[in-house]
Design a protein around this motif. Structure first.
Motif, PDB file in Angstrom:
ATOM      1  N   GLN A 134       0.815  -1.200   0.000  1.00 16.07           N
ATOM      2  CA  GLN A 134       0.000   0.000   0.000  1.00 16.07           C
ATOM      3  C   GLN A 134       0.857   1.261   0.000  1.00 16.07           C
ATOM      4  N   ARG A 135       2.157   1.077   0.090  1.00 17.13           N
ATOM      5  CA  ARG A 135       3.085   2.203   0.085  1.00 17.13           C
ATOM      6  C   ARG A 135       4.212   1.901  -0.904  1.00 17.13           C
ATOM      7  N   ALA A 161       0.188  -4.270  -5.733  1.00 14.68           N
ATOM      8  CA  ALA A 161       0.168  -2.877  -5.308  1.00 14.68           C
ATOM      9  C   ALA A 161      -1.265  -2.357  -5.250  1.00 14.68           C
ATOM     10  N   VAL A 162      -1.626  -1.803  -4.114  1.00 16.14           N
ATOM     11  CA  VAL A 162      -2.904  -1.106  -3.977  1.00 16.14           C
ATOM     12  C   VAL A 162      -2.623   0.309  -4.481  1.00 16.14           C
ATOM     13  N   ALA A 163      -2.963   0.541  -5.739  1.00 14.93           N
ATOM     14  CA  ALA A 163      -2.508   1.723  -6.467  1.00 14.93           C
ATOM     15  C   ALA A 163      -3.336   2.958  -6.143  1.00 14.93           C
ATOM     16  N   HIS A 164      -3.109   3.520  -4.967  1.00 15.20           N
ATOM     17  CA  HIS A 164      -3.847   4.701  -4.530  1.00 15.20           C
ATOM     18  C   HIS A 164      -3.172   5.998  -4.964  1.00 15.20           C
ATOM     19  N   GLU A 165      -1.997   5.903  -5.567  1.00 16.04           N
ATOM     20  CA  GLU A 165      -1.312   7.088  -6.068  1.00 16.04           C
ATOM     21  C   GLU A 165      -0.535   6.715  -7.330  1.00 16.04           C
ATOM     22  N   PRO A 166      -0.382   7.666  -8.246  1.00 17.74           N
ATOM     23  CA  PRO A 166       0.257   7.367  -9.528  1.00 17.74           C
ATOM     24  C   PRO A 166       1.665   6.800  -9.412  1.00 17.74           C
ATOM     25  N   LYS A 167       2.457   7.290  -8.443  1.00 18.17           N
ATOM     26  CA  LYS A 167       3.839   6.793  -8.375  1.00 18.17           C
ATOM     27  C   LYS A 167       3.879   5.310  -7.992  1.00 18.17           C
ATOM     28  N   HIS A 195       7.475   2.219  -0.687  1.00 17.41           N
ATOM     29  CA  HIS A 195       8.631   1.484  -0.180  1.00 17.41           C
ATOM     30  C   HIS A 195       8.323   0.022   0.117  1.00 17.41           C
ATOM     31  N   ALA A 196       7.067  -0.317   0.329  1.00 13.01           N
ATOM     32  CA  ALA A 196       6.709  -1.732   0.486  1.00 13.01           C
ATOM     33  C   ALA A 196       6.932  -2.464  -0.836  1.00 13.01           C
ATOM     34  N   LEU A 197       6.608  -1.808  -1.928  1.00 12.97           N
ATOM     35  CA  LEU A 197       6.829  -2.401  -3.246  1.00 12.97           C
ATOM     36  C   LEU A 197       8.318  -2.502  -3.548  1.00 12.97           C
ATOM     37  N   VAL A 198       9.070  -1.494  -3.156  1.00 15.93           N
ATOM     38  CA  VAL A 198      10.528  -1.522  -3.308  1.00 15.93           C
ATOM     39  C   VAL A 198      11.110  -2.695  -2.517  1.00 15.93           C
ATOM     40  N   ALA A 199      10.671  -2.857  -1.281  1.00 14.92           N
ATOM     41  CA  ALA A 199      11.180  -3.935  -0.433  1.00 14.92           C
ATOM     42  C   ALA A 199      10.844  -5.300  -1.020  1.00 14.92           C
ATOM     43  N   ALA A 200       9.620  -5.473  -1.479  1.00 19.13           N
ATOM     44  CA  ALA A 200       9.228  -6.759  -2.067  1.00 19.13           C
ATOM     45  C   ALA A 200      10.089  -7.073  -3.286  1.00 19.13           C
ATOM     46  N   ALA A 201      10.273  -6.087  -4.169  1.00 18.74           N
ATOM     47  CA  ALA A 201      11.083  -6.311  -5.365  1.00 18.74           C
ATOM     48  C   ALA A 201      12.526  -6.636  -4.998  1.00 18.74           C
ATOM     49  N   SER A 202      13.073  -5.911  -4.035  1.00 19.22           N
ATOM     50  CA  SER A 202      14.452  -6.149  -3.609  1.00 19.22           C
ATOM     51  C   SER A 202      14.631  -7.521  -2.974  1.00 19.22           C
ATOM     52  N   ARG A 231       4.011  -1.028 -12.471  1.00 17.11           N
ATOM     53  CA  ARG A 231       4.064  -1.290 -13.915  1.00 17.11           C
ATOM     54  C   ARG A 231       5.509  -1.544 -14.348  1.00 17.11           C
ATOM     55  N   ARG A 232       6.447  -0.693 -13.895  1.00 15.43           N
ATOM     56  CA  ARG A 232       7.850  -0.875 -14.292  1.00 15.43           C
ATOM     57  C   ARG A 232       8.425  -2.177 -13.764  1.00 15.43           C
ATOM     58  N   LEU A 233       7.908  -2.638 -12.626  1.00 22.26           N
ATOM     59  CA  LEU A 233       8.389  -3.891 -12.032  1.00 22.26           C
ATOM     60  C   LEU A 233       7.548  -5.095 -12.478  1.00 22.26           C
ATOM     61  N   THR A 234       6.617  -4.872 -13.370  1.00 24.91           N
ATOM     62  CA  THR A 234       5.696  -5.898 -13.882  1.00 24.91           C
ATOM     63  C   THR A 234       4.941  -6.617 -12.764  1.00 24.91           C
ATOM     64  N   GLN A 235       4.524  -5.846 -11.769  1.00 28.43           N
ATOM     65  CA  GLN A 235       3.733  -6.394 -10.677  1.00 28.43           C
ATOM     66  C   GLN A 235       2.294  -5.917 -10.833  1.00 28.43           C
ATOM     67  N   PRO A 236       1.322  -6.733 -10.452  1.00 30.15           N
ATOM     68  CA  PRO A 236      -0.086  -6.357 -10.631  1.00 30.15           C
ATOM     69  C   PRO A 236      -0.514  -5.259  -9.661  1.00 30.15           C
ATOM     70  N   THR A 237      -1.604  -4.602 -10.037  1.00 28.91           N
ATOM     71  CA  THR A 237      -2.181  -3.561  -9.189  1.00 28.91           C
ATOM     72  C   THR A 237      -3.659  -3.826  -8.988  1.00 28.91           C
ATOM     73  N   VAL A 238      -4.190  -3.216  -7.947  1.00 24.48           N
ATOM     74  CA  VAL A 238      -5.623  -3.234  -7.686  1.00 24.48           C
ATOM     75  C   VAL A 238      -5.997  -1.827  -7.238  1.00 24.48           C
ATOM     76  N   ALA A 239      -7.182  -1.408  -7.631  1.00 20.22           N
ATOM     77  CA  ALA A 239      -7.637  -0.070  -7.255  1.00 20.22           C
ATOM     78  C   ALA A 239      -7.959  -0.030  -5.770  1.00 20.22           C
ATOM     79  N   PRO A 240      -7.679   1.070  -5.096  1.00 21.85           N
ATOM     80  CA  PRO A 240      -7.950   1.152  -3.658  1.00 21.85           C
ATOM     81  C   PRO A 240      -9.438   1.080  -3.336  1.00 21.85           C
ATOM     82  N   GLU A 241     -10.274   1.467  -4.284  1.00 23.49           N
ATOM     83  CA  GLU A 241     -11.714   1.424  -4.042  1.00 23.49           C
ATOM     84  C   GLU A 241     -12.342   0.099  -4.494  1.00 23.49           C
ATOM     85  N   ALA A 242     -11.501  -0.862  -4.851  1.00 19.83           N
ATOM     86  CA  ALA A 242     -12.030  -2.161  -5.286  1.00 19.83           C
ATOM     87  C   ALA A 242     -12.880  -2.776  -4.170  1.00 19.83           C
ATOM     88  N   PRO A 243     -14.039  -3.320  -4.520  1.00 21.27           N
ATOM     89  CA  PRO A 243     -14.859  -3.966  -3.493  1.00 21.27           C
ATOM     90  C   PRO A 243     -14.155  -5.226  -2.971  1.00 21.27           C
TER      91      PRO A 243
END
Length: 132
Positions: A28-29, A45-51, A31-38, A57-69
């Motif tokens: 959800q943050r 990724a719960v993609a609540h912000e563009p970065k 640096h959590a994605l950075v840590a997982a990739a490392s 996307r650059r790490l080819t990891q899936p995303t889900v919208a934060p408002e997903a039911p």
């Protein structure tokens, strides 16, 4: 299965240590994605912000919208669990981009008076005279 909510890490390195061996990191943050990739761990990724979405996307990891039911979130987790981690080449590119960004920051803080000024090559539109 079982989910674990880990402690808030003090550093990215300690976050990596916490996630090694996990089947999935629900990031959800940024640096959590950075840590997982490392750590070589798959992430969703719960993609609540563009970065965060861009990094996923650059790490080819899936995303889900934060408002997903909840059912959609559960489906995204089920699809991502045991998925592939970020490719090492993608992780390497992100590290190189970060190093370039820090070099640029050091040159800016030194007002261009830095031995690193000639090593800045990530700004294709930069005027050469700025580096002189």
């Amino acid at each position: 299965g079982r989910a674990l909510v880990g402690p808030v890490p003090a550093t990215v390195a300690s976050a990596c240590e916490h996630v090694v061996g996990a089947r999935l990191v629900l990031a959800q943050r940024f640096h959590a994605l950075v840590a997982a990739a490392s750590a070589g761990v798959p992430a969703l990724a719960v993609a609540h912000e563009p970065k965060l979405e861009g990094l996923a996307r650059r790490l080819t990891q899936p995303t889900v919208a934060p408002e997903a039911p909840p059912p959609a979130l559960a489906a995204a987790i089920a699809a991502a669990i045991d998925g592939p981690p970020a490719p090492p080449a993608a992780v390497r590119r992100e590290r190189e981009r970060a190093a370039e960004g820090f070099r640029l920051l050091r040159v800016l803080l030194a007002r261009g008076r830095s031995d690193e000024a000639v090593a800045i090559d990530g700004l294709a539109l930069r005027p050469e005279e700025w580096l002189g």
